[in-house]
Design an enzyme around this catalytic site. Structure first.
Site: not given
Ligand code: PGA
Length: 256
Positions: A13, A15
């Site tokens: 992901n 983002k």
């Molecule tokens: P992270 O995020 O691996 O940076 O903790 C996981 C997510 O939000 O899916």
């Protein structure tokens, strides 16, 4: 409960990260690094919307699936700034993440909206990756299983067993996301087993045996093998560590 062999699924992901040229460079590296892993694990990337079309073209024939990070529940209309599920399907998305905690916390997504988004994803022929997870305050108040159960029930409302069997659920404790503090393997396994038990109560043992449940929250190369080694952990939803090809490929390898 029927014991089904579930193919692991590791999804990145991204983002709101990576411009289109950066996204193209990242999948070029990633493709080279996961090429030798065969099809023992399913690999998915969820870039920002604007990178979907170029990645769809660049990934033709590659063993990398595309996911949207969210979608609206209507298929078109006066919803300024929104993207619909049929639009994502047309760009080659196989999956759409719904109910990510950032959507819930920063943009007010409710369980009912998560359910509507998941329905739109299904109707467009794609698979939802439905995220659930408790906050730190909820965990400390011993509310973890109650919160996760409410979120899973809400998201699955109105779906039939045959839909749910193909879905991906992602257990992502909010306190573990982007904090560097992952759930322990035992903490993850406890919640994953509870979710699978709930799916069995809501549907049946076969559905519970087939639904895949990813863990997400500070998954890194060095903790992935232990988390993914738990019997009810069927993959990982990876944020930060999915932004570098080498880090993400190491997590994919840990899943094989
Ligand atoms: P992270 O995020 O691996 O940076 O903790 C996981 C997510 O939000 O899916």
């Amino acid at each position: 409960m029927a014991t089904a062999r579930r193919r692991k699924i590791v999804a990145g992901n991204w983002k709101m990260n990576k411009t289109v040229p950066e996204a193209l460079a990242l999948v070029r590296d990633l493709r080279a690094q996961v090429a030798s892993l065969g099809d023992t694990v399913e690999v998915v990337v969820a870039p920002p919307f604007v990178a979907l079309q170029p990645l769809h073209v660049a990934l033709e024939g590659a063993p990398l699936a595309l996911a949207g990070q969210n979608c609206h529940w209507e298929s078109s209309g006066a919803f300024t700034g929104e993207i619909s599920a049929p639009m994502l399907a047309e760009l080659g998305c196989a999956y759409v993440i719904v109910g990510h905690s950032e959507r819930r916390q920063l943009f007010g997504d409710t369980d009912a909206q998560v359910n509507k988004r998941a329905k739109a994803v299904r109707a467009a022929g794609m698979t939802p990756i439905i995220c659930v997870g408790e906050t730190l305050a909820e965990r400390e108040a011993d509310q973890t299983l109650a919160v996760v159960e409410r979120q899973v029930r809400g998201a699955l409302e109105g779906f039939e067993a045959k839909d749910v069997a193909s879905f991906v659920l992602a257990y992502e404790p909010v306190w573990a996301i982007g904090t560097g503090r992952n759930a322990t393997a035992a903490q993850a396994q406890e919640v994953h087993a509870a979710i699978r038990g709930l799916v069995e109560r809501l549907y049946d043992g076969e559905t519970a045996g087939r639904v895949r449940i990813q863990y997400g929250g500070s998954v890194k190369a060095d903790n992935a093998a232990e988390l993914l080694g738990q019997p009810d952990v069927d993959g990982a939803l990876v944020g930060g560590a999915s932004l570098k090809a080498g880090d993400f490929a190491a997590i994919v390898k840990a899943a094989t």
